[in-house]
Scaffold this motif. Structure first.
Motif, PDB file in Angstrom:
ATOM      1  N   ALA A 220     -11.009 -21.244  -2.058  1.00 14.82           N
ATOM      2  CA  ALA A 220      -9.572 -21.184  -2.306  1.00 14.82           C
ATOM      3  C   ALA A 220      -9.210 -19.968  -3.153  1.00 14.82           C
ATOM      4  CB  ALA A 220      -9.104 -22.469  -2.992  1.00 14.82           C
ATOM      5  N   ALA A 221     -10.034 -19.673  -4.160  1.00 16.04           N
ATOM      6  CA  ALA A 221      -9.780 -18.514  -5.015  1.00 16.04           C
ATOM      7  C   ALA A 221      -9.906 -17.217  -4.219  1.00 16.04           C
ATOM      8  CB  ALA A 221     -10.747 -18.508  -6.192  1.00 16.04           C
ATOM      9  N   TYR A 222     -10.882 -17.159  -3.330  1.00 14.57           N
ATOM     10  CA  TYR A 222     -11.077 -15.944  -2.519  1.00 14.57           C
ATOM     11  C   TYR A 222      -9.855 -15.681  -1.647  1.00 14.57           C
ATOM     12  CZ  TYR A 222     -12.963 -12.754   0.995  1.00 14.57           C
ATOM     13  OH  TYR A 222     -13.139 -11.678   1.838  1.00 14.57           O
ATOM     14  N   PHE A 223      -9.340 -16.724  -1.003  1.00 14.44           N
ATOM     15  CA  PHE A 223      -8.204 -16.552  -0.093  1.00 14.44           C
ATOM     16  C   PHE A 223      -6.850 -16.674  -0.804  1.00 14.44           C
ATOM     17  CE2 PHE A 223     -11.507 -17.957   2.988  1.00 14.44           C
ATOM     18  CZ  PHE A 223     -11.491 -16.818   3.777  1.00 14.44           C
TER      19      PHE A 223
ATOM     20  N   SER B  32      -2.472 -16.942   4.418  1.00 13.83           N
ATOM     21  CA  SER B  32      -3.238 -16.209   3.412  1.00 13.83           C
ATOM     22  C   SER B  32      -3.294 -14.746   3.809  1.00 13.83           C
ATOM     23  CB  SER B  32      -4.656 -16.773   3.289  1.00 13.83           C
ATOM     24  OG  SER B  32      -5.488 -15.890   2.566  1.00 13.83           O
ATOM     25  N   GLU B  33      -2.823 -13.876   2.916  1.00 13.34           N
ATOM     26  CA  GLU B  33      -2.870 -12.441   3.190  1.00 13.34           C
ATOM     27  C   GLU B  33      -4.310 -11.950   3.247  1.00 13.34           C
ATOM     28  OE1 GLU B  33      -1.925  -8.482   3.877  1.00 13.34           O
ATOM     29  OE2 GLU B  33      -0.801 -10.338   4.165  1.00 13.34           O
ATOM     30  N   VAL B  34      -5.179 -12.501   2.399  1.00 14.73           N
ATOM     31  CA  VAL B  34      -6.587 -12.100   2.414  1.00 14.73           C
ATOM     32  C   VAL B  34      -7.214 -12.470   3.760  1.00 14.73           C
ATOM     33  CG1 VAL B  34      -8.852 -12.449   1.354  1.00 14.73           C
ATOM     34  CG2 VAL B  34      -6.816 -12.302  -0.076  1.00 14.73           C
ATOM     35  N   ALA B  35      -6.947 -13.676   4.262  1.00 14.80           N
ATOM     36  CA  ALA B  35      -7.486 -14.096   5.557  1.00 14.80           C
ATOM     37  C   ALA B  35      -6.970 -13.196   6.671  1.00 14.80           C
ATOM     38  CB  ALA B  35      -7.118 -15.549   5.836  1.00 14.80           C
ATOM     39  N   ARG B  36      -5.703 -12.804   6.587  1.00 14.77           N
ATOM     40  CA  ARG B  36      -5.144 -11.911   7.614  1.00 14.77           C
ATOM     41  C   ARG B  36      -5.863 -10.566   7.603  1.00 14.77           C
ATOM     42  NH1 ARG B  36      -2.358  -7.746   8.362  1.00 14.77           N
ATOM     43  NH2 ARG B  36      -2.132  -7.358   6.123  1.00 14.77           N
TER      44      ARG B  36
END
Length: 344
Positions: free
Chosen positions: A45-48, A113-117
């Motif tokens: 969760a923290a990563y994303f 999630s912008e990180v996932a994108r």
């Protein structure tokens, strides 16, 4: 080029690219548990940069697929053995673990999630390049060059300096097949332009951007010892215009690790905590620092900088007491060049 929607909706497509876990660290460093292989739900969760419930809900909806990629839940003797071997502290009756491949699986499914994108964008670009680039001789290259860069430059060089001029000469001397040769030359020039565009896009993806912290920032911070971490924070303060920055550390620090002044002259104190990513800063930690910062040092600006998240209660107390909570995600952005609002 494959659209991200196809990746979100096609399990077979996700399976075909599930081994490319290196893209996770290209976008943002993924910290692992001490066993070097797994992360917890909170760490995912923290990563994303999403809530834990968002990850849990995703696992619930796609559990079979994510389990096939290394997700598992430990309990009983298996959990006790894992805690003993890895050295982690957990008092829950069960512990959900994600492998790197399972984290990538989450990235391919997590919509909000912008990180996932960014992971999906990078993943699809790499996959497209793997499908379209031809193998060439890379025996002579600079150690700093990436494989994709060397392939691009080598092919473009061959096309531009050898193949196209050859077709030009053939077109000048040919009569019967002139049209076919012109068509072939145009096809080759289109390939050359496409490779140049691919190269530019990969360089953009791999380079730093305002909306993406530098890859590897937190991995480097996690490798620091306590002294190095305090010096790193002091360097960030100086970089952002703070003055009289002094690393106190050790005994006699009166409850703070760094003192100084903000760019506009306000007294500043900092507490630095190197906690494991799966731990959290709690309310007693903040309460103790609050007394030192406001009573002993009479600081106008107080930063509690940690390599982990803060509990909700700790965040509430920080906000009420005028403490700036610099959690793991904010620390990453700060280290990558984004100044803290409180220092501006």
């Amino acid at each position: 080029m494959i659209d991200q929607t196809a990746l979100l909706e096609s399990k077979s497509l996700r399976t075909s690219v599930a081994t490319h876990t290196d893209v996770l660290d290209k976008v943002k460093a993924l910290s692992l548990l001490p066993d070097g292989m797994h992360v917890t739900t909170a760490m995912v969760a923290a990563y994303f940069q999403v809530g834990i419930n968002a990850v849990r809900s995703l696992v619930l909806d796609h559990r079979e697929e994510i389990e096939a990629n290394g997700y598992r839940v430990l309990s009983g003797a298996e959990l006790s053995s894992f805690k003993e071997l890895s050295g982690i502290q957990s008092h829950t009756p069960s512990l959900a673990l994600f492998s790197r491949r399972a984290v990538l699986n989450v990235a391919m499914l997590l919509r909000d999630s912008e990180v996932a994108r960014q992971v999906r964008t990078y993943l699809l670009d790499m996959e497209y390049m793997a499908r379209t680039a031809a193998p060439v001789d890379n025996s002579v290259h600079s150690p700093a060059d990436s494989l994709d860069d060397r392939i691009d430059r080598r092919i473009v060089d061959i096309l531009g300096t050898a193949v196209v001029p050859l077709f030009n000469a053939l077109i000048e001397t040919s009569g019967e097949h002139r049209k076919e040769l012109i068509d072939l030359r145009q096809d080759i020039q289109r390939v050359e332009r496409r490779l140049c565009l691919h190269h530019t896009r990969l360089r953009r993806l791999e380079g730093p951007r305002e909306d993406r912290p530098l890859a590897g920032v937190m991995a480097a911070i996690d490798a620091m010892n306590g002294y190095e971490f305090e010096e790193h924070i002091a360097a960030l303060l100086r970089r952002d215009g703070c003055t009289d920055v002094v690393v106190r550390g050790g005994g006699g620090d009166r409850g703070v690790d760094i003192t100084g002044r903000t760019p506009d002259g306000r007294p500043l104190v900092v507490q630095c905590k190197r906690f494991a990513p799966h731990n959290s800063v709690t309310s007693p930690d903040i309460q103790k620092f609050l007394g030192a910062a406001k009573v002993l040092h009479k600081a106008d600006v107080a930063l509690y900088v940690a390599t982990c998240p803060f509990t909700r209660e700790a965040l509430n107390i920080s906000a009420e007491g005028g403490i700036t909570a610099v959690h793991r995600g904010l620390l990453e952005a700060w280290s990558a060049g984004t100044a803290l609002n409180v220092l501006r």
